[in-house]
Design an enzyme around this catalytic site. Structure first.
Site, PDB file in Angstrom:
ATOM      1  N   SER A 190      -1.620  85.514  91.960  1.00 54.22           N
ATOM      2  CA  SER A 190      -2.946  85.769  92.513  1.00 54.22           C
ATOM      3  C   SER A 190      -3.766  84.484  92.489  1.00 54.22           C
ATOM      4  CB  SER A 190      -3.616  86.903  91.732  1.00 54.22           C
ATOM      5  OG  SER A 190      -4.749  87.386  92.403  1.00 54.22           O
ATOM      6  N   ASP A 350      -0.973  94.868  99.966  1.00 55.97           N
ATOM      7  CA  ASP A 350      -1.834  93.883  99.305  1.00 55.97           C
ATOM      8  C   ASP A 350      -2.722  93.225 100.348  1.00 55.97           C
ATOM      9  OD1 ASP A 350      -2.985  91.915  97.739  1.00 55.97           O
ATOM     10  OD2 ASP A 350      -1.141  90.795  97.408  1.00 55.97           O
ATOM     11  N   HIS A 380      -0.556  94.427  94.965  1.00 54.59           N
ATOM     12  CA  HIS A 380      -1.138  93.302  94.245  1.00 54.59           C
ATOM     13  C   HIS A 380      -1.182  93.579  92.735  1.00 54.59           C
ATOM     14  CE1 HIS A 380      -3.459  89.567  94.175  1.00 54.59           C
ATOM     15  NE2 HIS A 380      -4.067  90.097  93.128  1.00 54.59           N
TER      16      HIS A 380
END
Length: 411
Positions: A190, A350, A380
């Site tokens: 991320s 995501d 995610h």
């Protein structure tokens, strides 16, 4: 009578929690029942933020930093108790780290410098302790788990500079940790995937350093130029671990927006009103061109929101020198040639799916070797949630990551 009343209260409480925490999930999601539990916990946390706003303690985005996700302690990391590795706290280049080393220190080992996720605002190296222990065991490498400073107290470029400084130190002085400096890679998920890509971009251009051997990028946030890519439009609320508005708030905090202005900046950025029309027609736009996406993802299934022509000039004035900086948005780098081979994880459900696709494509077009892992059914954050809940998508990805590292190391 009292017992009946207590049972009624408990039943109604459980029912209320279930109603508040429920979120319909898309068809095809891996492990939907387990994910529903995780979604429920997140929705309850957000309900707490709504109550805070009602009581006058600020909006949900003003309270986006969850302090229990950034624990600070001098105690040994929990994985040290397992006993199969030497797990210690240290400071490298002034930055706190957790180091995972084989107990046999008679030789030199390859290493991975890892940067945790959390939107540059929350989470910590300790939250990733279990995952980093597994990374170390499965790859046979020394892991440097970096606890870089966080926004909003420390906005860009402080977090990425911390990561650059630690990695540069390892490449120069890795022998201190029994590291072979010719066999070092970077990794992150991320926001940490963004940082890993930025570190690789920066240090590859420093000719006096040993070259990084690889970069591992899990579901990365790679640009704040266009938050109306198809994945943002179609997947915004599909698995609400990360939404368009949340990503806009994280970017705003990372860019240095103060808490009092965060709601306005979040709205403007999520509506794509932070970039003027002439800039949207510049070369920068070519880096987020949907034609670079796989054909099936080039057109959103839902209507694309209209970008208002009256962009917010005040917002743009504050962020214009940051939003296209390659160390902030690696996807905006004009030149990606010469970067180390990359493993890029993209998750089906995501909002950052297209960021990963675009970066992998641009790396490939620049002649960089890329292993693209498409996590079908994934979402995610799955590799960090995997620490707590067994997820097929995360297990499959991590298995490929460990194989990728061994291949790069010639094992």
């Amino acid at each position: 009578m009292f017992l009946q009343g207590l049972v009624t209260v408990i039943t109604l409480t459980i029912l209320g929690v279930a109603i508040i925490g429920y979120h319909p999930l898309p068809t095809g999601l891996e492990n939907p029942i387990k994910v529903q539990v995780a979604m429920g916990i997140l929705k309850l946390l957000r309900a707490v933020r709504t109550v805070q706003e009602y009581l006058g303690y600020g909006s949900p985005y003003q309270n986006v930093k969850l302090h229990f996700l950034t624990p600070k302690t001098d105690d040994p990391p929990k994985s040290a108790a397992i006993g199969d590795l030497k797990v210690t706290r240290d400071t490298i280049a002034g930055v706190p780290v957790i180091v995972y080393q084989p107990k046999d220190n008679s030789g030199l080992y390859p290493a991975i410098v890892y940067f945790h996720g959390g939107g540059w605002v929350t989470c910590s190296a300790d939250m990733y302790d279990t995952l980093m222990h597994e990374y170390a065991v499965k790859t046979g490498t020394v892991i440097i788990n970096v606890d870089y400073r966080l926004a909003p107290e420390h906005p860009f470029p402080t977090p990425v500079q911390d990561c650059i400084d630690v990695t540069r130190f390892i490449l120069q002085h890795g022998a201190k940790y029994n590291i072979d400096v010719t066999k070092v890679g970077v990794a992150g998920d991320s926001a940490g995937g963004n940082l890993a890509a930025s570190v690789a971009l920066k240090l590859t251009r420093e000719p006096d350093l040993p070259r990084l051997l690889f970069q591992i990028i899990h579901y990365p946030a790679m640009q704040a130029f266009d938050l109306h890519l198809p994945s943002y439009i179609d997947l915004n609320q599909s698995v609400p671990i990360l939404t368009q508005d949340q990503m806009a708030a994280f970017y705003a905090y990372y860019m240095g927006v103060n808490r009092e202005n965060i709601d306005h900046f979040t709205t403007v950025i999520s509506e794509n009103r932070h970039i003027p029309a002439d800039v949207r027609k510049s070369k920068l736009a070519s880096f987020v061109d949907v034609k670079l996406l796989p054909p099936q993802y080039q057109t959103p299934k839902n209507p694309r929101p209209t970008i208002h022509s009256d962009y917010d000039a005040q917002v743009y004035a504050q962020i214009k020198d940051i939003v296209a900086d390659p160390l902030f948005s690696p996807l905006m780098a004009p030149d990606l040639t010469g970067l180390p081979p990359a493993f890029v994880q993209v998750c089906e459900f995501d909002v950052l799916r297209d960021d990963g696709f675009l970066y992998a494509r641009r790396l490939q077009d620049a002649g960089v070797q890329v292993k693209l892992h498409f996590g079908k059914g994934g979402f995610h954050g799955d590799i960090i949630i995997y620490i707590f809940v067994q997820l097929n998508s995360a297990e499959s990805c991590l298995s490929e990551v460990y194989s990728f590292v061994k291949d790069r190391l010639g094992k």
